[in-house]
Scaffold this active site. Structure first.
Site, short mmCIF file in Angstrom:
data_model
loop_
_atom_site.label_atom_id
_atom_site.label_comp_id
_atom_site.label_asym_id
_atom_site.label_seq_id
_atom_site.Cartn_x
_atom_site.Cartn_y
_atom_site.Cartn_z
N ARG A 38 0.82 -1.22 0.00
CA ARG A 38 0.00 0.00 0.00
C ARG A 38 0.85 1.26 0.00
O ARG A 38 0.44 2.28 -0.55
CB ARG A 38 -0.95 -0.01 1.20
CG ARG A 38 -2.05 -1.01 1.00
CD ARG A 38 -3.03 -1.02 2.14
NE ARG A 38 -4.20 -1.79 1.74
CZ ARG A 38 -5.08 -2.29 2.58
NH1 ARG A 38 -4.94 -2.11 3.86
NH2 ARG A 38 -6.12 -2.96 2.13
N LYS A 203 -20.80 -16.96 0.29
CA LYS A 203 -22.25 -16.84 0.51
C LYS A 203 -23.00 -16.07 -0.56
O LYS A 203 -22.55 -15.03 -1.02
CB LYS A 203 -22.48 -16.13 1.85
CG LYS A 203 -22.09 -16.98 3.03
CD LYS A 203 -22.34 -16.17 4.28
CE LYS A 203 -22.14 -17.04 5.51
NZ LYS A 203 -22.18 -16.21 6.71
N GLY A 357 -10.59 -7.94 -2.09
CA GLY A 357 -10.80 -9.00 -1.11
C GLY A 357 -10.17 -10.30 -1.53
O GLY A 357 -9.05 -10.33 -2.02
N GLY A 380 -14.50 -4.10 0.61
CA GLY A 380 -15.87 -3.59 0.75
C GLY A 380 -16.20 -2.55 -0.31
O GLY A 380 -17.30 -2.54 -0.88
P1 AMP Z 1 -16.09 -14.27 0.02
O1 AMP Z 1 -15.42 -13.43 1.07
O2 AMP Z 1 -17.55 -14.36 0.16
O3 AMP Z 1 -15.63 -13.90 -1.38
O4 AMP Z 1 -15.60 -15.75 0.29
C1 AMP Z 1 -14.28 -16.17 0.11
C2 AMP Z 1 -14.11 -17.47 0.81
O5 AMP Z 1 -15.01 -18.41 0.26
C3 AMP Z 1 -12.72 -18.08 0.64
O6 AMP Z 1 -12.07 -18.08 1.88
C4 AMP Z 1 -12.99 -19.48 0.13
O7 AMP Z 1 -12.22 -20.46 0.78
C5 AMP Z 1 -14.45 -19.68 0.46
N1 AMP Z 1 -15.09 -20.68 -0.40
C6 AMP Z 1 -15.11 -20.71 -1.73
N2 AMP Z 1 -15.73 -21.83 -2.16
C7 AMP Z 1 -16.11 -22.52 -1.08
C8 AMP Z 1 -16.76 -23.76 -0.87
N3 AMP Z 1 -17.14 -24.51 -1.88
N4 AMP Z 1 -16.99 -24.15 0.40
C9 AMP Z 1 -16.58 -23.38 1.44
N5 AMP Z 1 -15.95 -22.22 1.31
C10 AMP Z 1 -15.71 -21.78 0.07
#
Ligand code: AMP
Length: 400
Positions: A38, A203, A357, A380
């Site tokens: 950064r 999610k 992220g 974010g």
């Molecule tokens: P996000 O912050 O919502 O983009 O989520 C990222 C996280 O989702 C990462 O740490 C991944 O390990 C997790 N992730 C991706 N695919 C899966 C999966 N099939 N089951 C559980 N976690 C997952």
């Protein structure tokens, strides 16, 4: 089209320029900076302002001191390292009040081209509340304001939004902010087509607004990662112990219907790598769609899905990606994420944009960092841009 005044559009010669940077760097127990990306990223804007003869007053937050001085979150180590990176003195204005006697004296003594760094703006409780008094104090130090901190652009704080109301001169954006606006803002909203979006991560619930907004814009929407199982379950398919948000099954069907109405191709995985434990040492195998065993969980998209997704990406002119295809942190479940990154990296004459992220981390960690057109630095903030929201830190800068 967002058309903000940038550091190339303003005259700072002999003027005091307050620059909101993102110096929120990780520190170890001995207060050594463990990742200086950064700081390096901030250099072009700062060097430009120095070269133009401005009196450059830097400010930033660091961590979460929660409105009080915390010596372990002082920006003093950043001043020292920035001086080395810039090859000139960076005077640190140690001040528990941020804009106290030390800061005022340091600024009063500045000559053109000199640099001062203020103390952590979050030492002040008003900072995160966009309080008027601290905004005025910050503004009183400067003739001109430049915002180059994209990571906080989705928040209205004193040092990126409030201050702009009280600075008499220009309020512009720095080069880092400009790049985020160009790609996450303008390229996503006026894309060269075909436009493909790839969404993954844990999610559905955290990316609802992103899905809805992108369905209005893209030609193809690819959904992988943990969020895909909710779409599968919505069709009555067994998803075993995979991530599932029961409450969002109906929403998933609604989104599929919306995609159909809009003529958007919506793709979800056709095979899955399943494991008997959430661990890189787990036993794992690939199964077809609808064949996830009840006692196993999906941790990555399978090779057929990787091919399907890569084929959908091939030929695209604009691709935006947010969220890994699987648990890429574990090497046995990183193949799907790597395949998508490879497909994007292989594109010629296309604009490839990585939302911040985890996908930015995945991209850099897997060695694709320099193969994309733009990797956002804001988690974010980049999600909110992809949701189609106006970011307060962007809105506050002057239009051209
Ligand atoms: P996000 O912050 O919502 O983009 O989520 C990222 C996280 O989702 C990462 O740490 C991944 O390990 C997790 N992730 C991706 N695919 C899966 C999966 N099939 N089951 C559980 N976690 C997952």
């Amino acid at each position: 089209m967002l058309n903000k005044k940038s550091v190339d559009d303003i005259n700072v010669k002999g003027k005091k320029v307050l620059v909101r940077c993102d110096f929120n760097v990780p520190l170890d127990a001995e207060l050594n900076i463990t990742d200086e990306n950064r700081l390096v990223a901030a250099l072009p804007t700062i060097k430009k302002l120095i070269a133009d003869g401005g009196k450059v007053i830097l400010c930033s937050h660091l961590g979460k001191p929660k409105g009080e001085p915390k010596p372990e979150l002082s920006l003093a180590p950043v001043a020292k390292r920035m001086a080395e990176l810039l090859g000139q003195e960076v005077k640190f204005a140690a001040d528990d009040n941020v804009v106290g006697d030390n800061a005022k004296a340091a600024v009063a003594e500045m000559k053109d081209g000199e640099v001062v760094l203020l103390e952590n703006t979050r030492y002040r409780a008003e900072e995160t509340k966009n309080g008027e008094a601290f905004s005025k104090e910050l503004a009183s130090l400067a003739d001109v304001f430049v915002n180059d901190a994209f990571g906080t652009a989705h928040r209205a704080h004193c040092s990126n939004v409030g201050v702009t109301e009280f600075v008499d001169g220009d309020c512009a954006v720095g080069y880092l902010m400009q790049k985020e606006i160009d790609f996450l803002g303008n390229a996503v909203n006026n894309p060269e087509r075909p436009f493909v979006a790839i969404l993954g991560g844990a999610k559905v619930s955290s990316k609802i607004s992103v899905i809805e907004n992108l369905l209005e814009k893209v030609d193809t929407l690819i959904i992988g990662g943990g969020m895909a199982y909710t779409f599968m379950a919505a069709h009555g398919e067994e998803v075993g112990k995979s991530l599932l948000e029961e409450d969002y099954k109906e929403y998933a069907l609604k989104m599929e219907k919306k995609a159909e109405e809009k003529g958007v191709k919506l793709l979800i995985p056709i095979d899955t790598v399943v494991a008997d434990d959430f661990s890189n040492d787990a036993n794992f195998k690939t199964v077809g769609r609808g064949e996830i065993p009840a006692d196993m969980e999906g941790l990555d998209i399978g090779p057929e899905s990787a091919k399907l997704f890569a084929d959908a990406v091939a030929g695209a002119k604009t691709v935006v990606w947010n969220g890994p295809m699987g648990c890429f942190e574990m090497s046995n479940f990183a193949a799907g994420t790597i395949a998508v990154a490879e497909a994007m990296a292989a594109l010629k004459d296309a604009t490839t944009i990585i939302g911040g992220g985890d996908s930015a981390a995945a991209c850099n960690q897997l060695g694709f960092g320099d193969k994309m057109t733009h990797i956002s630095t804001g988690g974010g903030a980049s999600l909110e841009f992809l949701e189609g929201k106006e970011l307060p830190g962007v809105v506050a800068a002057d239009n051209k």
